[in-house]
Design a protein around this motif. Sequence first.
Motif, short mmCIF file in Angstrom:
data_model
loop_
_atom_site.label_atom_id
_atom_site.label_comp_id
_atom_site.label_asym_id
_atom_site.label_seq_id
_atom_site.Cartn_x
_atom_site.Cartn_y
_atom_site.Cartn_z
N PRO A 46 10.14 48.76 81.35
CA PRO A 46 8.73 48.44 81.07
C PRO A 46 8.34 47.07 81.62
CG PRO A 46 9.86 49.14 79.08
CD PRO A 46 10.90 48.96 80.13
N VAL A 47 7.13 47.02 82.16
CA VAL A 47 6.57 45.76 82.65
C VAL A 47 5.38 45.39 81.77
CG1 VAL A 47 7.31 46.13 85.03
CG2 VAL A 47 5.09 46.96 84.30
N VAL A 48 5.05 44.11 81.79
CA VAL A 48 3.90 43.63 81.03
C VAL A 48 2.65 43.82 81.89
CG1 VAL A 48 2.86 41.64 79.91
CG2 VAL A 48 5.34 41.94 79.81
N PRO A 49 1.72 44.68 81.45
CA PRO A 49 0.51 44.89 82.24
C PRO A 49 -0.40 43.66 82.17
CG PRO A 49 0.47 46.24 80.24
CD PRO A 49 1.79 45.53 80.28
N GLN A 88 12.36 31.20 72.88
CA GLN A 88 11.87 32.22 71.95
C GLN A 88 10.80 33.09 72.60
OE1 GLN A 88 11.12 29.24 68.94
NE2 GLN A 88 12.39 30.38 67.50
N LEU A 89 10.00 32.50 73.49
CA LEU A 89 9.01 33.28 74.24
C LEU A 89 9.72 34.34 75.09
CD1 LEU A 89 6.19 33.93 75.29
CD2 LEU A 89 6.47 32.07 76.93
N LEU A 90 10.78 33.93 75.76
CA LEU A 90 11.55 34.89 76.56
C LEU A 90 12.16 35.98 75.69
CD1 LEU A 90 13.29 32.46 79.08
CD2 LEU A 90 11.41 34.04 79.54
N SER A 91 12.59 35.61 74.50
CA SER A 91 13.14 36.60 73.57
C SER A 91 12.07 37.60 73.15
CB SER A 91 13.71 35.91 72.33
OG SER A 91 14.80 35.11 72.69
N ILE A 92 10.86 37.11 72.91
CA ILE A 92 9.75 38.00 72.56
C ILE A 92 9.48 38.97 73.70
CG2 ILE A 92 7.24 38.08 72.16
CD1 ILE A 92 7.62 35.45 70.55
N LEU A 93 9.51 38.47 74.93
CA LEU A 93 9.30 39.34 76.09
C LEU A 93 10.39 40.40 76.19
CD1 LEU A 93 8.14 36.77 78.78
CD2 LEU A 93 6.78 38.59 77.75
N ARG A 94 11.64 40.00 76.02
CA ARG A 94 12.75 40.96 76.11
C ARG A 94 12.69 42.01 75.01
NH1 ARG A 94 16.08 36.28 76.86
NH2 ARG A 94 16.25 35.83 79.06
N LEU A 95 12.39 41.56 73.79
CA LEU A 95 12.28 42.51 72.68
C LEU A 95 11.10 43.47 72.90
CD1 LEU A 95 12.98 40.26 69.57
CD2 LEU A 95 14.26 42.29 70.25
N SER A 96 10.00 42.95 73.42
CA SER A 96 8.84 43.80 73.71
C SER A 96 9.21 44.87 74.73
CB SER A 96 7.67 42.96 74.24
OG SER A 96 7.25 42.02 73.29
N GLN A 97 9.94 44.47 75.76
CA GLN A 97 10.37 45.44 76.77
C GLN A 97 11.32 46.47 76.16
OE1 GLN A 97 11.75 42.48 79.63
NE2 GLN A 97 10.28 43.32 81.11
N LEU A 102 12.22 52.05 74.15
CA LEU A 102 12.49 53.01 73.08
C LEU A 102 11.41 54.09 73.00
CD1 LEU A 102 13.75 50.73 70.17
CD2 LEU A 102 15.05 52.43 71.44
N ARG A 103 10.20 53.75 73.44
CA ARG A 103 9.10 54.71 73.45
C ARG A 103 9.04 55.49 74.76
NH1 ARG A 103 4.57 52.92 74.12
NH2 ARG A 103 5.00 50.77 74.67
N PHE A 104 10.00 55.26 75.66
CA PHE A 104 10.01 55.88 76.99
C PHE A 104 8.74 55.53 77.76
CE2 PHE A 104 12.64 59.55 75.01
CZ PHE A 104 13.80 58.81 75.13
N SER A 105 8.38 54.27 77.73
CA SER A 105 7.15 53.82 78.38
C SER A 105 7.48 52.91 79.57
CB SER A 105 6.29 53.05 77.38
OG SER A 105 5.15 52.52 78.01
N ASP A 106 6.59 52.94 80.56
CA ASP A 106 6.74 52.05 81.71
C ASP A 106 6.02 50.73 81.48
OD1 ASP A 106 8.28 53.80 83.28
OD2 ASP A 106 6.48 54.92 83.86
N ASP A 114 3.60 42.58 69.04
CA ASP A 114 3.45 42.26 67.62
C ASP A 114 4.76 42.50 66.86
OD1 ASP A 114 0.80 41.54 67.94
OD2 ASP A 114 0.03 43.54 67.41
N GLU A 115 5.42 43.62 67.16
CA GLU A 115 6.68 43.92 66.48
C GLU A 115 7.77 42.94 66.89
OE1 GLU A 115 9.42 45.91 63.97
OE2 GLU A 115 7.25 45.68 64.00
N ALA A 116 7.79 42.56 68.15
CA ALA A 116 8.79 41.58 68.62
C ALA A 116 8.59 40.24 67.92
CB ALA A 116 8.68 41.40 70.14
N ILE A 117 7.35 39.83 67.74
CA ILE A 117 7.06 38.57 67.04
C ILE A 117 7.48 38.70 65.58
CG2 ILE A 117 5.21 37.09 66.20
CD1 ILE A 117 3.82 37.61 68.93
N ARG A 118 7.19 39.84 64.97
CA ARG A 118 7.58 40.05 63.57
C ARG A 118 9.09 39.94 63.39
NH1 ARG A 118 9.62 43.37 60.03
NH2 ARG A 118 10.20 44.92 61.59
N LEU A 119 9.82 40.52 64.35
CA LEU A 119 11.28 40.48 64.28
C LEU A 119 11.77 39.07 64.45
CD1 LEU A 119 12.14 43.64 66.37
CD2 LEU A 119 12.36 43.38 63.91
#
Length: 119
Positions: A46-49, A88-97, A102-106, A114-119
């Motif tokens: 997945p990439v960040v649009p 931590q920003l890089l960690s948020i990006l990696r967790l987001s990806q 997990l959702r089989f998304s590109d 939001d979930e990555a930040i929560r984690l």
Amino acid sequence: DTDDEDDDDLDNLSTGGADGPGQVKKTTVTSKILREYITRARKYQPVVPPDVAPYIVEAYVGLRMQDAPGAAMRGTSNGDQTVMTARQLLSILRLSQALGRLRFSDYVAREDVDEAIRL
């Protein structure tokens, strides 16, 4: 089990398969199905649009502002978190990806961020 049955089980796993409103279908996931799920998920990168990138920046700046010196005096510090760092920003990006994978998304969705930040 045939491959078609495994695919149906995998579809239920990825969509959460529900019996009815407010009910979650409880199934046992075999190790074979779990391995197949992981194999399929690994195919996605997945990439960040462009529309999600500013959202990540705003969230990061907001977290930095909460942790900024003097935030406690303004009553905005949560007191249980250290200063937000670039790491931590890089960690948020990696967790987001990873969540997108997990959702089989590109693409990374705002909900993933939001979930990555929560984690």
